[in-house]
Design an enzyme around this catalytic site. Structure first.
Site, PDB file in Angstrom:
ATOM      1  N   ASP A  62       0.812  -1.227   0.000  1.00 41.63           N
ATOM      2  CA  ASP A  62       0.000   0.000   0.000  1.00 41.63           C
ATOM      3  C   ASP A  62       0.844   1.277   0.000  1.00 41.63           C
ATOM      4  OD1 ASP A  62      -2.860  -0.839   0.186  1.00 41.63           O
ATOM      5  OD2 ASP A  62      -2.135  -1.906   1.960  1.00 41.63           O
ATOM      6  N   GLU A  67      -0.128   9.626   1.259  1.00 39.99           N
ATOM      7  CA  GLU A  67      -0.860  10.593   2.081  1.00 39.99           C
ATOM      8  C   GLU A  67      -0.983  10.143   3.533  1.00 39.99           C
ATOM      9  OE1 GLU A  67      -4.690  13.059   1.351  1.00 39.99           O
ATOM     10  OE2 GLU A  67      -5.354  11.014   1.756  1.00 39.99           O
ATOM     11  N   HIS A 165     -11.430   6.284   5.639  1.00 41.77           N
ATOM     12  CA  HIS A 165     -10.781   7.499   6.122  1.00 41.77           C
ATOM     13  C   HIS A 165     -11.734   8.691   5.974  1.00 41.77           C
ATOM     14  CE1 HIS A 165      -6.721   5.540   5.061  1.00 41.77           C
ATOM     15  NE2 HIS A 165      -6.662   5.789   6.361  1.00 41.77           N
ATOM     16  N   ILE A 246      -8.412  -1.174  -4.034  1.00 41.67           N
ATOM     17  CA  ILE A 246      -7.861  -1.333  -2.681  1.00 41.67           C
ATOM     18  C   ILE A 246      -8.093  -0.051  -1.861  1.00 41.67           C
ATOM     19  CG2 ILE A 246      -6.228  -3.208  -3.135  1.00 41.67           C
ATOM     20  CD1 ILE A 246      -4.011  -1.110  -3.442  1.00 41.67           C
ATOM     21  N   CYS A 252      -5.127  10.093  -1.643  1.00 44.82           N
ATOM     22  CA  CYS A 252      -4.231   9.119  -0.989  1.00 44.82           C
ATOM     23  C   CYS A 252      -2.888   9.008  -1.686  1.00 44.82           C
ATOM     24  CB  CYS A 252      -4.853   7.733  -0.997  1.00 44.82           C
ATOM     25  SG  CYS A 252      -6.605   7.709  -0.686  1.00 44.82           S
TER      26      CYS A 252
HETATM   27  C1  CIR Z   1      -5.231   1.012   3.029  1.00 40.85           C
HETATM   28  O1  CIR Z   1      -6.168   0.290   3.390  1.00 40.85           O
HETATM   29  O2  CIR Z   1      -4.474   1.568   3.817  1.00 40.85           O
HETATM   30  C2  CIR Z   1      -5.014   1.198   1.550  1.00 40.85           C
HETATM   31  N1  CIR Z   1      -5.412   0.008   0.866  1.00 40.85           N
HETATM   32  C3  CIR Z   1      -5.790   2.385   1.050  1.00 40.85           C
HETATM   33  C4  CIR Z   1      -5.329   3.687   1.648  1.00 40.85           C
HETATM   34  C5  CIR Z   1      -6.129   4.830   1.168  1.00 40.85           C
HETATM   35  N2  CIR Z   1      -5.615   6.045   1.663  1.00 40.85           N
HETATM   36  C6  CIR Z   1      -6.353   7.109   1.956  1.00 40.85           C
HETATM   37  O3  CIR Z   1      -7.587   7.051   1.939  1.00 40.85           O
HETATM   38  N3  CIR Z   1      -5.706   8.182   2.352  1.00 40.85           N
END
Ligand code: CIR
Length: 257
Positions: A62, A67, A165, A246, A252
């Site tokens: 990931d 971010e 988030h 994902i 992000c």
């Molecule tokens: C996670 O679950 O951490 C990653 N698959 C997705 C992160 C997304 N990031 C965000 O919303 N800032």
């Protein structure tokens, strides 16, 4: 605000193993993800910013979602303590990058048992809204707010139940305009903003980013695109289908500061 710099990290070949709440969407395809990431970088570059492109980290599926591992403000940098175990050590690979932009005494850290993901932090001028989520706990929020206070910045907690988030469901695009979806549409703390309501069938597009007057929008969400264009913004669309698989969106994928 204007952004001068944007940090991105290339997706890793292991991206197919990223954490997801929607396995039914299938695994991301690395080759396509890479192409989409390049298009994202090109979109950023057209917004008059310096883009810093970091190498992929194969150990962390990931890690393209930079971010989450830092919050970069005008006054200080805050290295987070990501709430997902498989992501926590991603922070070790960002500190030296951040040291190129902030003096050491202005780099702060969220410490265990506090956890915080940058995706839970939404900046509105000097005020930072912080979502309490599965990744960001009360202790993390308290630490974050006391750091902000030292720099004359402000923070407040936002509860959330429906999304990963905070910025999965709400994003500020400057000029008092805010994109809101689902549980954020009627929240009291956002009542004084000019709300752009994102319908459930386009909820993924609540995650758009404002960069120096341009709004970057995920490809395939025409109602949201139209509403943003009607506000007078220049828009660019970028296909993020592989990152969506994902739980990742446009915000992000970068650190903007
Ligand atoms: C996670 O679950 O951490 C990653 N698959 C997705 C992160 C997304 N990031 C965000 O919303 N800032």
């Amino acid at each position: 605000v204007m952004f001068k710099n944007i940090i991105v990290r290339k997706p890793s070949k292991t991206i197919c193993k990223g954490i997801t709440s929607s396995p039914e969407l299938g695994q991301p395809n690395y080759e396509i993800a890479l192409k989409q990431h390049l298009a994202y970088i090109n979109a950023l570059k057209s917004c008059d910013v310096n883009v810093i492109e970091l190498e992929a980290l194969e150990e962390f599926p990931d890690s393209c979602f930079v971010e989450d591992i830092a919050v970069l403000t005008k006054e200080c940098a805050i290295i987070t303590n990501p709430g997902a175990l498989s992501r926590n050590k991603e922070i070790e690979y960002i500190i030296n990058v951040i040291e190129q932009f902030y003096p050491k005494n202005k780099i702060e850290y969220i410490k265990s048992p506090g956890t915080l993901d940058g995706g839970d932090v939404m900046m509105v001028g000097n005020h930072f809204y912080i979502g309490k989520s599965d990744r960001t706990n009360k202790e993390g929020i308290n630490q974050f707010i006391s750091i902000l206070t030292k720099y004359n910045l402000f923070g407040s907690e936002v509860t959330l139940n429906e999304v990963l988030h905070l910025k999965t469901g709400i994003n500020y695009i400057e000029n008092n305009n805010i994109l809101v979806s689902g549980e954020f549409i009627d929240k009291n703390e956002f009542k004084n903003f000019n709300k752009i309501i994102v319908q459930d069938n386009e909820s993924y597009a609540a995650n758009c980013i404002w960069i120096n007057g341009t709004v970057i929008i995920p490809f395939g969400y025409p109602q949201v695109q139209k509403k943003i264009q009607n506000l007078g913004y220049k828009t660019i669309t970028v296909d993020t289908s592989e990152f969506k698989k994902i739980d990742g969106g446009l915000s992000c994928l970068s650190l903007r500061f």
